[in-house]
Design an enzyme around this catalytic site. Sequence first.
Site, mmCIF file in Angstrom:
data_model
loop_
_atom_site.group_PDB
_atom_site.id
_atom_site.type_symbol
_atom_site.label_atom_id
_atom_site.label_comp_id
_atom_site.label_asym_id
_atom_site.label_seq_id
_atom_site.Cartn_x
_atom_site.Cartn_y
_atom_site.Cartn_z
ATOM 1 C CG HIS A 17 68.672 57.085 36.787
ATOM 2 N ND1 HIS A 17 68.334 55.826 37.243
ATOM 3 C CD2 HIS A 17 67.950 57.947 37.534
ATOM 4 C CE1 HIS A 17 67.431 55.930 38.212
ATOM 5 N NE2 HIS A 17 67.184 57.217 38.400
ATOM 6 C CG ASP A 116 69.059 52.765 35.912
ATOM 7 O OD1 ASP A 116 69.704 53.825 35.967
ATOM 8 O OD2 ASP A 116 68.082 52.525 36.660
#
Length: 464
Positions: A17, A116
Amino acid sequence: MGNPHVAIFPLSGAMGHLLPLVQFVKQLCSLHGFSITLIISKWRWTSQQPAVLQLLASSGLDIRFKEIPDVIVDEDEADMKIETLISKFVLKAKPHIEDALQSLHSSSPISAFVTDFFCTDLLNVGAKLNLPTYLFFSASASLLSFMMHLPTLVSEIEVSFKDADFDVEVPGLPPIPARDLPTPIQDRSKSAFKWFVYHSSRFKEASGILINTFAELEEEAIKALSTPATPPIYPIGPLLLPESDTPDESSCLKWLDEQPPSSVLFVSFGSAGVLSREQITDLAIGLEASGHRFLWVLRGYKSGDSSSLETDISQLLPEGFESRTWDRGLVLLNWAPQVPILSHPCTGGFLSHCGWNSTLESVCHGVPMITWPLFAEQAMNKVILVKQIKVAIDLKMDQKGFVKREEVERAVRKLMEGEEGRMARKKMKELKEKAKMAVMEGGSTIKATARVAADLSASTINVM
Ligand code: UDP
């Protein structure tokens, strides 16, 4: 008026990520004159994170860091999966992130907040502070389409996906066998299922969703997402690590230089994928039997639910394997310079766990794949790669996910010497060209990045 100032809270403990987000941050600063503050938590850091952020800090770009206090997540609950841990971590970190945003804003006004896609509880913070909040989706548009559709699916289907024999219809995707849906949602009784569905149900509240893909790669999924039910989406990928950022500690690139063009199969299961000792044996024997050259990243093995690192390679491999394959195989215990390996002219195939970053890296370098998904949404990526984009050879697994040595040999030969492999290679080369075009002036990604830069800086007056 100064440069637009954007605050970002990455899920920095997850390399898959963090790495693409770092590339995006660099683009916002270097191409669009942004000033970025990364709000950082060291939760679940490994040795990789400091190096990644250090590179960013020394880039000369207008990037600052604000660290929040450590939080402790209770890991006692039995069978707690990463999605649950992350969600609990975000709930604990939330007040600190709110404080950080407020203090940043008082010294230099923030025009938008990016976080995120597993941090949807921070949408509340954005709303409270009247700050447009965008989600960074480090996976495929196909997964996003699936997640947007998931709350509906869950209301229609009552059984656990792990017990279902049918295919699931998702807008913009080929039919996906229920057991190939993401692992956290396989079992409805688990907390990971609830969290995954919860995050999916909140995506629609975001001001926009930035996706690490490019329009030409996932045309159908992107079309399916372009509806009023979905916030604006921005396909801003492929966001890849520059080759210079990955040192070659093992000198494997020198070894690659000595191999014939397109002859080596690269074998790697990403940053976290590990196999059982029994599976390592069958993979080794299958690779050997295929007769093809290979470069295999083997950092450790799995025993039960945990993974162990191994420092002695011969402890992991079948007896005599190294001496029998020394002239055509290299096994690494280190972190591999994956992007330089995939861009190397002697690499001809990639046996991969189908993590989305690895998939994009293979696409961008025109390397056809063999699919060996392990967890998360990797099996779904496999279906897209094999059935929709047609750039990969499927590897048959038994019900427990075991791949026999004969199957490894068959798939390697099919990719490296068969007609199907030839077609996959041709298709990958076409996609490589499309990926190049997407990031050239006037390309789809350049336009999407300019659009998101304009939107992220649009709201310059905030009432916090
Ligand atoms: N990677 C690497 N060397 C390794 C293992 C992984 O450079 O030995 C990089 C790889 O190039 C990719 C990322 O780590 O950029 C892995 O992300 P992916 O989404 O493929 O899988 P994950 O690790 O998240 O399962």
